[in-house]
Design a protein around this motif. Structure first.
Motif, PDB file in Angstrom:
ATOM      1  N   ALA A 113       4.571   3.634 -14.133  1.00 57.08           N
ATOM      2  CA  ALA A 113       4.651   2.591 -12.767  1.00 57.08           C
ATOM      3  C   ALA A 113       4.917   3.347 -11.508  1.00 57.08           C
ATOM      4  N   ARG A 114       5.759   4.385 -11.512  1.00 56.57           N
ATOM      5  CA  ARG A 114       5.928   5.209 -10.033  1.00 56.57           C
ATOM      6  C   ARG A 114       4.674   5.775  -9.707  1.00 56.57           C
ATOM      7  N   LEU A 115       3.861   6.400 -10.420  1.00 55.14           N
ATOM      8  CA  LEU A 115       2.593   7.009 -10.246  1.00 55.14           C
ATOM      9  C   LEU A 115       1.677   6.008  -9.611  1.00 55.14           C
ATOM     10  N   LEU A 116       1.580   4.835 -10.111  1.00 54.81           N
ATOM     11  CA  LEU A 116       0.704   3.766  -9.891  1.00 54.81           C
ATOM     12  C   LEU A 116       1.176   3.299  -8.382  1.00 54.81           C
ATOM     13  N   MET A 117       2.394   3.073  -8.326  1.00 59.17           N
ATOM     14  CA  MET A 117       2.785   2.576  -6.846  1.00 59.17           C
ATOM     15  C   MET A 117       2.562   3.703  -5.817  1.00 59.17           C
ATOM     16  N   MET A 118       2.550   4.988  -5.996  1.00 52.97           N
ATOM     17  CA  MET A 118       2.376   6.053  -5.197  1.00 52.97           C
ATOM     18  C   MET A 118       0.909   5.965  -4.814  1.00 52.97           C
ATOM     19  N   GLN A 119      -0.147   5.814  -5.881  1.00 53.48           N
ATOM     20  CA  GLN A 119      -1.216   5.838  -5.434  1.00 53.48           C
ATOM     21  C   GLN A 119      -1.600   4.406  -4.817  1.00 53.48           C
ATOM     22  N   ALA A 120      -1.025   3.426  -5.058  1.00 53.50           N
ATOM     23  CA  ALA A 120      -1.214   2.217  -4.229  1.00 53.50           C
ATOM     24  C   ALA A 120      -0.905   2.582  -2.873  1.00 53.50           C
ATOM     25  N   GLU A 121       0.268   3.100  -2.769  1.00 54.31           N
ATOM     26  CA  GLU A 121       1.008   3.510  -1.126  1.00 54.31           C
ATOM     27  C   GLU A 121      -0.306   4.230  -0.434  1.00 54.31           C
ATOM     28  N   ARG A 122      -0.643   5.465  -1.269  1.00 56.13           N
ATOM     29  CA  ARG A 122      -1.749   6.119  -0.495  1.00 56.13           C
ATOM     30  C   ARG A 122      -2.945   5.443  -0.131  1.00 56.13           C
ATOM     31  N   SER A 123      -3.329   4.480  -0.928  1.00 57.69           N
ATOM     32  CA  SER A 123      -4.685   3.653  -0.557  1.00 57.69           C
ATOM     33  C   SER A 123      -4.276   2.847   0.614  1.00 57.69           C
ATOM     34  N   ALA A 124      -3.330   2.368   0.450  1.00 57.82           N
ATOM     35  CA  ALA A 124      -2.794   1.437   1.807  1.00 57.82           C
ATOM     36  C   ALA A 124      -2.840   2.323   3.063  1.00 57.82           C
ATOM     37  N   HIS A 125      -2.393   3.247   2.913  1.00 56.62           N
ATOM     38  CA  HIS A 125      -2.143   4.244   4.236  1.00 56.62           C
ATOM     39  C   HIS A 125      -3.802   4.614   4.558  1.00 56.62           C
ATOM     40  N   GLU A 126      -4.581   5.028   3.691  1.00 49.19           N
ATOM     41  CA  GLU A 126      -5.979   5.357   3.736  1.00 49.19           C
ATOM     42  C   GLU A 126      -6.747   4.271   4.405  1.00 49.19           C
ATOM     43  N   LEU A 127      -6.444   2.996   4.227  1.00 53.00           N
ATOM     44  CA  LEU A 127      -7.110   1.745   4.744  1.00 53.00           C
ATOM     45  C   LEU A 127      -6.275   1.343   5.963  1.00 53.00           C
ATOM     46  N   GLY A 128      -5.279   2.143   6.684  1.00 56.35           N
ATOM     47  CA  GLY A 128      -4.877   1.811   7.661  1.00 56.35           C
ATOM     48  C   GLY A 128      -3.670   0.909   7.840  1.00 56.35           C
ATOM     49  N   ARG A 129      -3.248   0.343   6.647  1.00 52.32           N
ATOM     50  CA  ARG A 129      -2.238  -0.536   6.680  1.00 52.32           C
ATOM     51  C   ARG A 129      -0.706   0.131   6.717  1.00 52.32           C
ATOM     52  N   SER A 130       0.076  -0.488   7.666  1.00 51.59           N
ATOM     53  CA  SER A 130       1.253   0.200   7.894  1.00 51.59           C
ATOM     54  C   SER A 130       2.335  -0.619   7.398  1.00 51.59           C
ATOM     55  N   LEU A 131       2.292  -1.641   6.577  1.00 46.92           N
ATOM     56  CA  LEU A 131       3.419  -2.604   5.758  1.00 46.92           C
ATOM     57  C   LEU A 131       2.715  -2.929   4.466  1.00 46.92           C
ATOM     58  N   ILE A 132       3.661  -2.555   3.430  1.00 40.38           N
ATOM     59  CA  ILE A 132       3.304  -3.159   2.019  1.00 40.38           C
ATOM     60  C   ILE A 132       4.447  -4.165   1.704  1.00 40.38           C
ATOM     61  N   THR A 133       4.316  -5.179   1.288  1.00 38.09           N
ATOM     62  CA  THR A 133       5.074  -6.326   0.863  1.00 38.09           C
ATOM     63  C   THR A 133       4.940  -6.370  -0.568  1.00 38.09           C
ATOM     64  N   LEU A 134       5.769  -7.063  -1.303  1.00 40.15           N
ATOM     65  CA  LEU A 134       5.957  -7.432  -2.639  1.00 40.15           C
ATOM     66  C   LEU A 134       6.924  -8.267  -3.094  1.00 40.15           C
ATOM     67  N   ASP A 135       6.884  -9.124  -4.425  1.00 44.14           N
ATOM     68  CA  ASP A 135       8.132  -9.675  -4.676  1.00 44.14           C
ATOM     69  C   ASP A 135       8.404  -9.297  -6.131  1.00 44.14           C
ATOM     70  N   THR A 136       9.430  -9.450  -6.659  1.00 44.27           N
ATOM     71  CA  THR A 136       9.899  -8.943  -7.952  1.00 44.27           C
ATOM     72  C   THR A 136      11.037  -9.951  -8.409  1.00 44.27           C
ATOM     73  N   ARG A 137      11.145  -9.995  -9.783  1.00 47.92           N
ATOM     74  CA  ARG A 137      12.170 -11.002 -10.455  1.00 47.92           C
ATOM     75  C   ARG A 137      13.660 -10.068  -9.950  1.00 47.92           C
ATOM     76  N   THR A 138      14.499 -11.115  -9.325  1.00 45.41           N
ATOM     77  CA  THR A 138      15.705 -10.198  -9.138  1.00 45.41           C
ATOM     78  C   THR A 138      16.342  -9.750 -10.250  1.00 45.41           C
TER      79      THR A 138
END
Length: 179
Positions: A113-138
């Protein structure tokens, strides 16, 4: 001598690749929901609904360039996934949303899960996205993971989503990370 076990690889998949592997993706979603994952589905949840989710919701978004999907592969087997949704309004082109992070129950506690999230974050950065949002069960373990990755809680919405197995409504924590 025991042969070395190669670690799972994290790859980005397009709509054609997800289509080729739709049975693996459906099986993973199905087992995660039956294990209690709060990822939008409730019981009864037949495998046909899991397959329809990928076919009708994810693949069209991938093909339309509105989403990126990353998969964890253990050999040739899909064992985890996360999606980065970039289908935002014109005034939100600086952000992306994480959705449907899941790892097969038999493959958890390996850092996927950590590796997947890190890759998604790198991809967001490559796309010029500066903010990532999400929601999760508390209170879910995923909330701890997101905090460890630098996400911050923006707030909690009570009674946000129904439990997969009952009529109980759970709160969700809305989170963000500035890249």
């Amino acid at each position: 001598m025991t042969p070395a076990i190669s670690p799972p690889s994290i790859v980005m998949m397009d709509g054609d690749e997800v289509t080729r592997r739709i049975d693996q993706f459906a099986a993973m979603l199905h087992v995660c929901v039956h294990d209690g994952a709060s990822i939008g589905f409730i019981e009864p949840f037949p495998i046909t609904e899991a397959r329809a989710f990928w076919r009708d919701r994810v693949i069209p978004a991938l093909n339309g360039g509105k989403r990126r999907l990353f998969a964890a592969l253990d050999g040739d087997r899909v064992v985890g996934t996360v999606q980065l949704d970039t289908d935002t309004m014109p005034n939100q082109q600086h952000r992306a949303e994480i959705s449907k992070l899941m790892v097969r129950p038999d493959c958890r506690r390996r850092g996927l899960a950590r590796l997947l999230m890190m890759q998604a974050e790198r991809s967001a950065h490559e796309l010029g996205r500066s903010l990532i949002t999400l929601d999760t069960r508390t209170g879910d373990g995923a909330e701890v993971l997101y905090l460890s990755l630098g996400f911050k809680a923006a707030g909690i919405i009570p009674d946000y989503a129904r439990d997969p197995f009952s009529d109980h409504l759970s709160a969700t924590t809305v989170m963000f990370k500035i890249l």
